[in-house]
Structure formats: structure tokens, C-alpha cells
Enzyme design. Structure first.
Site, short mmCIF file in Angstrom:
data_model
loop_
_atom_site.label_atom_id
_atom_site.label_comp_id
_atom_site.label_asym_id
_atom_site.label_seq_id
_atom_site.Cartn_x
_atom_site.Cartn_y
_atom_site.Cartn_z
N THR A 198 0.85 -1.19 0.00
CA THR A 198 0.00 0.00 0.00
C THR A 198 0.88 1.24 0.00
OG1 THR A 198 -1.77 1.18 1.18
CG2 THR A 198 -0.21 -0.05 2.53
N HIS B 36 2.43 -11.41 14.39
CA HIS B 36 3.48 -11.91 15.29
C HIS B 36 3.21 -13.35 15.74
CE1 HIS B 36 7.05 -11.44 17.41
NE2 HIS B 36 6.76 -10.48 18.26
#
Length: 425
Positions: free
Chosen positions: A343, A396
């Protein structure tokens, strides 16, 4: 008479919203004519007439949510208004055609419902937003003049009614508690301040839902680095004219970043994966989503097999997808199955941001504005260099911090040595 049904639109789409009807009840249409536009989570779809005839009835109005296979209208083959009468009236109705307005008769008892204090008791047909606004403003729906041909009251009708100088101030007073007779006057001043209520588009609502889900379901973290864009800008300056002449497409920054991302994903395959229950699905292909800002909100069309494409092919694919996104002509196949997203907030001037994951993907790279900043070349020299901050947001749960940092460093190194992209890609 045939039914107009919501067609199947891909396995990931189960419902949509009626965006707008292109025709009115009683209109004659030909086979293939567009009847309405349906807004889905991803794309807008036009529904066409499967045969010629007259639009007999609109069952689901604009703004209403409909499911796949649901009947939203009826179409009579060939005939005119006579078929509408025969479908809605008993056989005896043929002898007294003047009774066509009879369907409006149930509205008469609604006048009696104007006396109860609660507007929600009204039997007049109205959209949910119109009823809500009427309740907020203490307006009886039976007093509101509808501009709809079938008498349905919409939000704009309620707004127009409440803004009329002759709208009865006594109606809110009837609803106010006896202990606070002055409340309507004070409340009236509250509504005098200008506001505009807009229905959230289905795509915007879906974007909002998915972004919240991404933050709630993923252990999202972001790491940052910066790229010296000097080498890329030098290559573009030297090669852009020949590149344009040969490929008939401009050499932009996105092809460099796509190539760099693919090179880094090959070194760190966990970032090109997704979580499925307790399994990690490692993807051995590189379908890179490119976030594009369209009128209805952000969409992420996908450049397929980016690892097999050259610079010109990547630039052409991105340009085509961006054009389709802005003209609202993207197909579902253009939006499905990406493995990683890029993006570019820099096109709007963003200097730094933390992009949100495009789930179920576990990584997204954010590009930002190129800005001249003083950079230490060595212990004795400083130079102004075109610098860009880049950000990697990652899940994560399956990506360790060290892996994310090394991935971003790899992207940085590939971009600062553009010739290596031909080798690493």
C-alpha cells in the site's frame, strides 16, 4: 411472469445491497437491459433482464440487503399495465378498472394510528432509516408526504418534512414528559444545527468490519526502516523514455517495490503464508495485492504470479487494475487470493503510517512520501538524499520480530541496488 433473482457472485459473496434501480415499475425493458445495480463487499454488479417485458413489481428497495437467490422483483413477458392489474386484483376487478388505486385503501386506517404517541406504531411503509429519524424528531410518519411512486417514505422525506416551517411543534410536546413541558422548545434548537446523515456503503461497511477483525484476531506489530531512493530515481531518469517508447507504459516505483517484495518473500517464506486453524499454509506462489483508493473505498486488486513478470508487465498490470478499480469494473477474480499486499500512502503525502493487515495475509508493506533529508554518507560528509520510510506490519503469531526486521532490511537493500532486482527476482 418471471422472477428477478439475485445471481450467484462467487463463493465468498453471500449477499449484497440494492444500490439503485435503473427502471421503475411499469417500464418496458428489452432482454439484456440493465435493471439494477447491486453493491457487494468487493464489486458492484449489474443485473440485466433475461427477457423482454414490463417491470411488474419491485420487491426489494434501494438500500435493502438481499441474499443470493432471493427474488427482488418480477417481470411480465411482453404485456403492458394490464398484466399488473390481473396479477394483483381478483377476477371481479375487470369490471371496475376505476378501483386500481385500491391498494392505497389500507393507508386510511393509518390515520387512526396517528393518535398514539409512539411514531413506531405507524403502519405507513417506510425505510428503517426514515423510521429512526422520525422517532428521533418526534414526527408521525402518516403526516410525511412521500415522493416515492408507491408511497414509501424515505429519510429525505422525513428531513424535508421536519424542515418545513409549518411542521407541527406540538408533536414533540406530546411525547415530552409532563414534568418538562419546555423540553420541545429546547430540543428544537438542537435539531436546528445542520447535519447530514449518509448511509455507509456496503463496501465501506465491509472494509470497516475487516479492519476491526484484523486488529482483533491477529497479533499485529509494525517495524520500520528507510530507503535511499537515489539509485531508483537515477535509473528511472535514465531509462524512462526508452522504457516508455518500447513498452508504451511509464516506469513507476511500484514495479521496483513489487520485485523487491517478491525477492524478500522468497528468502522469508513465512511472510508469504496464512494461518488456517493450527496450521501455517506456506504459499509457493506470489500474487501481490496492490491497494488502490477508489470512490467507494480501498480495494486491493491482485497482480498474479508477480515473480514471473518483468517490469513492464508489472507496471501494465497495476495500471490496468487501478483503472478498473476507479471505473468500478473490477471482477471478483481481480480481488481474490493475494498472498501479500503493498500500500502506498505516499501518493497522498503520508510520511509514516502503520498499515493494517489484509487478512488472511500475514504481511503488508507500507510505502510513504519521498522526501529530501540530510543523510550521513560517511564520518565527514552529509548529503541531501530522497528518502522514503517503509513499514512492515506482520502477524506476530507466526512471524518473529527478527524475521520481520530482516525481511524489511532485504527489501531496503534490493531497492537501494536496483540492478540486483534482475538477479534476485
Amino acid at each position: 411472469m418471471s422472477e428477478i433473482k439475485v445471481p450467484a457472485m462467487g463463493e465468498s459473496i453471500t449477499e449484497g445491497t440494492v444500490s439503485r434501480w435503473m427502471v421503475k415499475e411499469g417500464d418496458t425493458v428489452n432482454q439484456g437491459d440493465v435493471l439494477l445495480e447491486l453493491e457487494t463487499d468487493k464489486v458492484n454488479i449489474e443485473i440485466s433482464a433475461e427477457e423482454s417485458g414490463v417491470l411488474e413489481k419491485i420487491i426489494r428497495q434501494e438500500g435493502e440487503t438481499v441474499e443470493i437467490g432471493e427474488t427482488i422483483g418480477t417481470l411480465s413477458a411482453g404485456g403492458g399495465g394490464g398484466s399488473t392489474s390481473s396479477a394483483s386484483q381478483p377476477a371481479a376487478a375487470d369490471s371496475k378498472p376505476a378501483s386500481a388505486p385500491a391498494p392505497e385503501a389500507p393507508v386510511a386506517p393509518a390515520a387512526a394510528a396517528a393518535t398514539p404517541p409512539e411514531p413506531s406504531d405507524n403502519t405507513k411503509t417506510a425505510s428503517p432509516s426514515a423510521r429512526k429519524l422520525a422517532r428521533e424528531r418526534g414526527i408521525e410518519l402518516d403526516q410525511v408526504q412521500s415522493r416515492d411512486p408507491i408511497g414509501r417514505v424515505y429519510q429525505d422525506d422525513v428531513k424535508s418534512y421536519s424542515s418545513q416551517p409549518s411542521s407541527p411543534a406540538a408533536t414533540p410536546a406530546a411525547k415530552a414528559p409532563a414534568s418538562t413541558p419546555a423540553a420541545p422548545a429546547a430540543g428544537g434548537s438542537t435539531f436546528a444545527k445542520p447535519v447530514e446523515r449518509q448511509r455507509m456503503s456496503r463496501r465501506r461497511a465491509t472494509i470497516a468490519k475487516r479492519l476491526v477483525e484484523a486488529q482483533q484476531t491477529a497479533a499485529m506489530l509494525t517495524t520500520f526502516n528507510e530507503v535511499d531512493m537515489t539509485a531508483i530515481m537515477d535509473v528511472r531518469k535514465r531509462r524512462k523514455d526508452k522504457f516508455k517508447e518500447k513498452h508504451d507504459i511509464n516506469l513507476g516505483f511500484m514495479s521496483f517495490f513489487t520485485k523487491a517484495v517478491v525477492g524478500a518473500l522468497k528468502k522469508f517464506p513465512t511472510i508469504n503464508a496464512e494461518i488456517d486453524g493450527e496450521d501455517v499454509v506456506l504459499k509457493k506462489f506470489y500474487d501481490i495485492g496492490i491497494a488502490v483508493s477508489a470512490k467507494e473505498g480501498l480495494v486491493v486488486p491482485v497482480v498474479r504470479d508477480a515473480d514471473r513478470l518483468g517490469f513492464a508487465e508489472i507496471e501494465r498490470s497495476i495500471a490496468d487494475l487501478a483503472s478498473k478499480a476507479r471505473s468500478n469494473t473490477l471482477a471478483l477474480s481481480d480481488l481474490q487470493g493475494g498472498t501479500f499486499t503493498i500500500t502506498n500512502g505516499g501518493t497522498f503525502g503520508s510520511l509514516l503510517s502503520t498499515p493494517i493487515l489484509n487478512t488472511p495475509q500475514v504481511g503488508i508493506l507500507g510505502m510513504h512520501k519521498i522526501q529530501l533529508r540530510p543523510v550521513a554518507i560517511d564520518a565527514e560528509r552529509m548529503e541531501n538524499r530522497p528518502m522514503m520510510y517503509i513499514a512492515l506490519s506482520y502477524d506476530h503469531r507466526i512471524i518473529d520480530g527478527s524475521e520481520a526486521v530482516r525481511f524489511l532490511v532485504t527489501v531496503k537493500e534490493l531497492l537501494e541496488d536496483p540492478e540486483s532486482l534482475l538477479i534476485e527476482g
